[in-house]
Write an enzyme that holds these catalytic residues in place. Structure first.
Site, mmCIF file in Angstrom:
data_model
loop_
_atom_site.group_PDB
_atom_site.id
_atom_site.type_symbol
_atom_site.label_atom_id
_atom_site.label_comp_id
_atom_site.label_asym_id
_atom_site.label_seq_id
_atom_site.Cartn_x
_atom_site.Cartn_y
_atom_site.Cartn_z
ATOM 1 C CB CYS A 184 -0.631 -0.261 1.281
ATOM 2 S SG CYS A 184 -2.006 -1.503 0.905
ATOM 3 C CG HIS B 107 -2.862 3.394 2.398
ATOM 4 N ND1 HIS B 107 -3.544 3.299 0.844
ATOM 5 C CD2 HIS B 107 -3.698 2.234 2.690
ATOM 6 C CE1 HIS B 107 -4.121 1.785 0.749
ATOM 7 N NE2 HIS B 107 -4.086 1.673 2.278
ATOM 8 C CG ASN C 24 -6.747 -1.030 0.439
ATOM 9 O OD1 ASN C 24 -6.057 -0.494 0.155
ATOM 10 N ND2 ASN C 24 -6.244 -1.613 1.788
HETATM 11 N N1 ACO Z 1 -19.498 -9.067 7.450
HETATM 12 C C1 ACO Z 1 -19.859 -9.379 8.631
HETATM 13 N N2 ACO Z 1 -18.725 -9.615 9.346
HETATM 14 C C2 ACO Z 1 -18.223 -9.461 9.260
HETATM 15 C C3 ACO Z 1 -17.182 -9.401 8.019
HETATM 16 C C4 ACO Z 1 -18.305 -9.067 7.077
HETATM 17 N N3 ACO Z 1 -17.380 -8.600 5.903
HETATM 18 N N4 ACO Z 1 -15.854 -9.367 8.693
HETATM 19 C C5 ACO Z 1 -16.351 -10.118 9.736
HETATM 20 N N5 ACO Z 1 -16.841 -10.137 10.446
HETATM 21 C C6 ACO Z 1 -17.518 -10.784 11.694
HETATM 22 C C7 ACO Z 1 -16.339 -11.282 12.686
HETATM 23 O O1 ACO Z 1 -16.695 -12.844 11.717
HETATM 24 C C8 ACO Z 1 -16.372 -11.417 14.083
HETATM 25 O O2 ACO Z 1 -17.861 -12.027 14.541
HETATM 26 P P1 ACO Z 1 -17.589 -12.645 15.549
HETATM 27 O O3 ACO Z 1 -17.973 -11.479 16.406
HETATM 28 O O4 ACO Z 1 -18.933 -13.686 15.783
HETATM 29 O O5 ACO Z 1 -16.983 -13.650 15.916
HETATM 30 C C9 ACO Z 1 -17.197 -9.553 13.766
HETATM 31 O O6 ACO Z 1 -17.272 -8.856 12.720
HETATM 32 C C10 ACO Z 1 -16.053 -8.674 14.650
HETATM 33 O O7 ACO Z 1 -14.755 -8.840 13.761
HETATM 34 P P2 ACO Z 1 -13.731 -7.836 14.314
HETATM 35 O O8 ACO Z 1 -12.199 -8.466 13.006
HETATM 36 O O9 ACO Z 1 -13.240 -7.897 15.377
HETATM 37 O O10 ACO Z 1 -14.045 -6.386 13.670
HETATM 38 P P3 ACO Z 1 -13.249 -5.510 13.285
HETATM 39 O O11 ACO Z 1 -13.682 -3.952 13.463
HETATM 40 O O12 ACO Z 1 -11.691 -5.255 13.831
HETATM 41 O O13 ACO Z 1 -13.133 -5.273 11.882
HETATM 42 C C11 ACO Z 1 -11.718 -5.033 9.763
HETATM 43 C C12 ACO Z 1 -12.212 -5.728 11.063
HETATM 44 C C13 ACO Z 1 -12.245 -3.315 9.189
HETATM 45 C C14 ACO Z 1 -10.962 -5.628 9.430
HETATM 46 C C15 ACO Z 1 -11.110 -4.493 10.832
HETATM 47 O O14 ACO Z 1 -9.806 -4.998 11.850
HETATM 48 C C16 ACO Z 1 -9.572 -3.550 9.844
HETATM 49 O O15 ACO Z 1 -9.962 -2.524 9.722
HETATM 50 N N6 ACO Z 1 -8.782 -3.686 10.455
HETATM 51 C C17 ACO Z 1 -7.137 -3.278 8.672
HETATM 52 C C18 ACO Z 1 -7.461 -3.268 7.791
HETATM 53 C C19 ACO Z 1 -7.042 -2.970 6.778
HETATM 54 O O16 ACO Z 1 -7.913 -1.561 6.273
HETATM 55 N N7 ACO Z 1 -6.192 -3.310 6.327
HETATM 56 C C20 ACO Z 1 -5.995 -2.794 4.981
HETATM 57 C C21 ACO Z 1 -4.642 -3.722 4.127
HETATM 58 S S1 ACO Z 1 -3.687 -2.350 5.747
HETATM 59 C C22 ACO Z 1 -3.538 -1.410 5.109
HETATM 60 O O17 ACO Z 1 -3.939 -0.924 4.004
HETATM 61 C C23 ACO Z 1 -3.601 -0.389 6.259
#
Ligand code: ACO
Length: 322
Positions: A113, A249, A279
């Site tokens: 990224c 980003h 993204n």
């Molecule tokens: N739809 C519905 N539910 C979902 C989904 C989805 N697409 N994805 C995960 N869940 C569920 C999980 O299974 C979990 O369920 P559970 O509580 O029953 O186990 C629940 O939602 C919560 O999951 P978390 O992973 O804790 O959710 P969080 O609030 O952390 O959000 C996310 C997840 C959006 C991926 C977040 O961690 C995030 O934004 N991380 C940064 C990642 C990112 O942007 N990476 C990009 C690459 S790096 C970069 O570009 C900087």
């Protein structure tokens, strides 16, 4: 001293749009969950005949036209991508050929990224030291090709697209400061398990896709955006109030909001286009920049701060007068 300035910008998004509602039909997710956790409403997906190179070509053509430059003036092409068309030649060479340019250096930079900002940093240094006078810096990605459409934890986050700038030599800055960094310690937090030397095998389903520990990446991204932004501003003895527009980003709206809050920047001075294209990794900063310029928000003379964070981990920043 010779400086570099942005002379032109261009971007390209594939026509095919995949909305959150479309994703609801493909996996156990909801528009509400995706908007709430990421701010994303839709992403663009490359058609079968579209590639990182073809999108990069279109963005580069638009940036060159915007700069009013002629093709024979372009003396450097740097392309940030994690999803190249071929193992070799580089996608930059493929784009160079299709632009009809011969002879100038053309190469890819792989910093996930942060790829665009790594390329921007390099091109800026080339121009400052007299190695180039007009450089095309591109970020282009077809992340849909390494997205696991059975993993709702990652599939909702990514999209395809390309953005490009023409950097040209100038007596006035332009680009005031750039910084790039890496720390390979965190390889497994965000990676694609397979690669050429490991023995890429497309039939090993589920292994050639983006894998991510979302929560850990989230925390690290927010802390790093803050650190890199402060490093850049302090390097210039500046202040956060000097920044007219923060162009981060476009990973996730919550990461962008948390980073802005930590920096003490109101969201009115932050460019956030992640809702429109998700993204797009290395393409996201020039894409966001182009959209904001076209909308008339960013204007000539504004002071901009770019910041990126990605797999590696890699991170980078640039402060400039547009
Ligand atoms: N739809 C519905 N539910 C979902 C989904 C989805 N697409 N994805 C995960 N869940 C569920 C999980 O299974 C979990 O369920 P559970 O509580 O029953 O186990 C629940 O939602 C919560 O999951 P978390 O992973 O804790 O959710 P969080 O609030 O952390 O959000 C996310 C997840 C959006 C991926 C977040 O961690 C995030 O934004 N991380 C940064 C990642 C990112 O942007 N990476 C990009 C690459 S790096 C970069 O570009 C900087």
């Amino acid at each position: 001293m010779t400086h570099a300035r942005i002379a032109g910008i261009g971007s390209y998004l594939p026509e095919k749009v995949l909305s959150n509602k479309d994703l609801e039909k493909m996996m156990d997710t909801s528009d509400e969950w995706i908007r709430e956790r990421t701010g994303i409403k839709r992403r663009h997906i490359a058609a079968d005949d579209e590639t990182t190179g073809s999108m990069a070509l279109e963005a580069a053509r638009r940036a060159i036209e915007d700069a009013g430059a002629s093709l024979d003036e372009i003396d450097l092409i740097v392309l940030g991508t994690a999803t190249p068309d071929k193992v070799f030649p580089s996608t930059a060479c493929i784009v160079q050929r299709q632009l009809g340019i011969k002879g100038c250096p053309a190469f890819d930079v792989h910093a996930a990224c942060s790829g665009f900002l790594y390329g921007f940093d390099l091109a800026n240094r080339y121009i400052q030291t007299g190695g180039a006078r007009k450089a095309v810096v591109i970020g282009s990605e077809t992340l849909s090709r390494i997205t696991n459409w059975e993993d709702r934890g990652t599939a909702v986050l990514f999209g395809d697209g390309a953005g490009a700038v023409v950097l040209e030599a100038s007596d006035e800055p332009g680009v005031m400061s750039t910084h790039i960094h890496a720390d390979g310690e965190y390889e497994e937090l965000l990676h694609v398990r397979q690669g050429v030397s490991i023995g890429y095998d497309i039939t090993r389903k589920g292994e050639a896709f983006i894998e991510m520990q979302g929560n850990a990446v989230f925390r690290r991204a927010v802390a790093t955006f803050d650190k890199i932004a402060r490093e850049t501003i302090e390097d210039l003895d500046g202040h956060i109030d000097d920044i007219d527009w923060f162009v981060p980003h476009q990973a996730n709206m919550r990461i962008i909001q948390a980073a802005a809050k930590k920096l003490g920047l109101p969201m009115e001075r932050v460019i956030a286009t992640v809702d429109e294209h998700a993204n797009t990794s290395g393409a996201s900063i020039p894409l966001a920049l182009d959209l904001a310029v076209k909308e008339g928000r960013i204007k000539r003379g504004d002071t901009l701060l770019f910041a990126a964070f990605g797999a590696g981990f890699t991170w980078g920043s640039a402060m400039l007068k547009y």
